[in-house]
Design an enzyme around this catalytic site. Sequence first.
Site, PDB file in Angstrom:
ATOM      1  N   LYS A 183      24.206   1.211  51.113  1.00 18.24           N
ATOM      2  CA  LYS A 183      24.882   2.492  51.239  1.00 18.24           C
ATOM      3  C   LYS A 183      26.087   2.782  51.010  1.00 18.24           C
ATOM      4  O   LYS A 183      27.081   2.313  51.830  1.00 18.24           O
ATOM      5  CB  LYS A 183      24.224   3.198  52.488  1.00 18.24           C
ATOM      6  CG  LYS A 183      24.084   4.675  52.182  1.00 18.24           C
ATOM      7  CD  LYS A 183      23.233   5.172  53.557  1.00 18.24           C
ATOM      8  CE  LYS A 183      23.111   6.523  53.821  1.00 18.24           C
ATOM      9  NZ  LYS A 183      22.356   6.978  54.958  1.00 18.24           N
ATOM     10  N   SER A 240       2.498  28.128  83.754  1.00 16.10           N
ATOM     11  CA  SER A 240       2.861  29.005  84.631  1.00 16.10           C
ATOM     12  C   SER A 240       2.292  30.827  84.165  1.00 16.10           C
ATOM     13  O   SER A 240       2.528  31.692  85.149  1.00 16.10           O
ATOM     14  CB  SER A 240       4.653  29.371  84.608  1.00 16.10           C
ATOM     15  OG  SER A 240       5.011  29.768  83.372  1.00 16.10           O
ATOM     16  N   GLU A 267      14.114   4.745  54.196  1.00 19.36           N
ATOM     17  CA  GLU A 267      15.392   4.172  54.463  1.00 19.36           C
ATOM     18  C   GLU A 267      15.150   3.213  55.885  1.00 19.36           C
ATOM     19  O   GLU A 267      14.576   3.596  56.652  1.00 19.36           O
ATOM     20  CB  GLU A 267      16.367   5.081  54.926  1.00 19.36           C
ATOM     21  CG  GLU A 267      17.942   4.579  55.064  1.00 19.36           C
ATOM     22  CD  GLU A 267      18.776   5.866  55.463  1.00 19.36           C
ATOM     23  OE1 GLU A 267      19.929   5.618  55.377  1.00 19.36           O
ATOM     24  OE2 GLU A 267      18.352   6.919  55.281  1.00 19.36           O
ATOM     25  N   CYS A 299      19.620   8.424  50.887  1.00 19.21           N
ATOM     26  CA  CYS A 299      19.706   9.680  51.805  1.00 19.21           C
ATOM     27  C   CYS A 299      20.983  10.392  51.666  1.00 19.21           C
ATOM     28  O   CYS A 299      20.999  11.227  50.503  1.00 19.21           O
ATOM     29  CB  CYS A 299      19.570   9.179  53.258  1.00 19.21           C
ATOM     30  SG  CYS A 299      18.917  10.608  54.482  1.00 19.21           S
TER      31      CYS A 299
END
Length: 727
Positions: free
Chosen positions: A114, A364, A45, A180
Amino acid sequence: MPHYVTVATCSLNQWALDFEGNRDRILESIKIAKERGARLRVGPELEIPGYGCLDHFLENDVYLHSWEMYSQILANEETYGILLDIGMPIIHKNKRYNCRVLSYDGKVLLIRPKLFLANDGNYREMRYFTPWLKPRYVENFQLPRIVQNISHQDPSEHGIVQFGDMVIATKDTVIGAETCEELFTPHAPHIDMCLDGVEIITNSSGSHHELRKLDTRMQLITEATRKCGGLYLYSNQKGCDGDRLYYDGCSLIVLNGQVLAQGKQFSLDDVEVITATVDLEDVRSYRSIISHGLQSRVSPTYERVHTSLELSPDTLNFNPNVCPTQPHEIHYHKPEEEIAYGPACWLWDYVRRCHAVGFFLPLSGGIDSCATAVIVHSMCRLVVSNCAHGNKQVIKDAREVAGYPENSDWIPQTPQELASRVFHTCYMGTKNSSTETRKRSKILAEKIGSYHIDLNMDTIVNAIVNMFEVTTGKRPIYKVFGGSNVENLALQNIQARMRMVLAYLFAQLLPWVRSGVRSGGNSGGLLVLGSANVDEQLRGYLTKYDCSSADINPIGSISKVDLIRFIKWARINFELPVLQEFVDATPTAELEPITDTHVQSDEADMGFTYEELGILGRLRKIDKCGPYSMFMKLLHLWHGKKTPEETAQKVESFFWYYAVNRHKQTVSTPSYHAEQYSPDDHRFDLRPFLINPAFPWARHKISNVLEKINTYKKNNNCSEVDPSEVD
């Protein structure tokens, strides 16, 4: 007679606004597809400008440059002989659309916008684009002059092509496209397409990675043709294209619900093409179901754009060397593997594209910074593996990041060799730090090969406290020695914030310190890595502008529970026995003095276990619960584990701390997105940061429920009650 067709779909590591780079990757994918005998190539896309341009899609330049790149692809005769399905944004009648453009031999055949846009979660497509919202409706579109001048359009057509929801008919089949989000809609376009005789359906996507999400996507893709039959080509963006998301590729070719080819989910390849050969007669025989035929008579029809193209030109000449691709099972990664590889690929894209010279991590000795370090180690492993397999782009990028000149022949042989040049760790200790955390940090750094520094910052902290005492005449002391809560918190925050200051100092100057090691390459600085997990951020259990403030955070939306699982997995699969010590250690910030009767504990400080925070976070964001509805759900979920009063206390406390610390999330470090309940403020959580933390009305309703439960227990002489029994 078989009707063989070879098709190709791809995953491309596009980069927002990298028009020339995106063009070259598209051309490379077309070249590979043709070499493998494909007659149809499908791309991701918005592949020309990159999917993640976001508000840049509001700029007309993006549309101009997209047409300029598209015209260069169209004019390149190396792209001839294959039907191309390419994604780009287009302005039509002054409105912006997310489109698929289909072309063949330099001629644009149709433009398909789309229909339904993604507009929730991480996506804001309706901010930039207009949904077509007119199924099977078609209009005329005049191609830009730059395309008319080079395309093979019929002069009599005056550069006019059809724009809308239609399909393309070749001499031997019919092809339709959906994009999509349309796959995820209840009545997806592919249903009507299949009923109208469309045999090949393409889907081009910009779908991001989330833990445990891939199976949902794969099920939808396979189901698209399991009922209706057909050939489905799914193409997805891959990599970090400039934002928090990692697009996880995994392109797919599916025939009648069975997977023929699957792309990689995590890969450093900029271009990946998968192909399959199918017999279209298998589609036709699969669809010979009476009920399908009956529904097709009442389903809508699509306008067809007819072409003289054939996808299987050798139908009459049987070729024994052409064999249909056989189905196989979908490959899924475990969540632990997803954590190992997704953020690692994202980090590599980030460091190489921003031209930094590596990473700096305050290490750490706790499991969060440990997990971040192991993800960088995973990145180094992927880079070394790709170099060993001759990936030229990765070799080139590795040399630049590691500080070797462009003409160097250096190739990293081990992850540790690469890490020694690009990964820098630092243990920033104080008198409150333990020997155990210092030792764990040092051993882990040695095992993964990072350039490690061990320092004490008590002098700096004491200087700040002394300055405050001289200025005000008062000296704060820790709670364990008789101080107040506010004194205790202030003394902890001094240490935390000084670690952030030191982290950026060392990140800027360590490349200069090690300038004798770096003989070339770029001259940028180190990216500072954060290591605050999603649960601590939701709870606000971090200091604003402390060492959680960084350039990027690979674990910012990953839960502590998942991080522990990942470390256990990495201990075995990365052969790092020292990781067991991190798993066994009690999580602690080490900001308070350690005494015979007191050792600071994260879970004790927060008032929650990490497992509880994960549950509360998912209910708040994914299930969209406020305090009252969360309490009612947890009454059942935690029934038999916690009393109703304990459940109420947890909910009220969670929302109190979430609200009072909401402001911290507005400045949280950009994080790799791995969970839907990520607190990353302005992208994934648009709640305000100034609200009443008491939620008084919700607390009133919760109190009423507790009163009813206690009354029921008293009247029925029972010590415990099923919440469902109480009205």
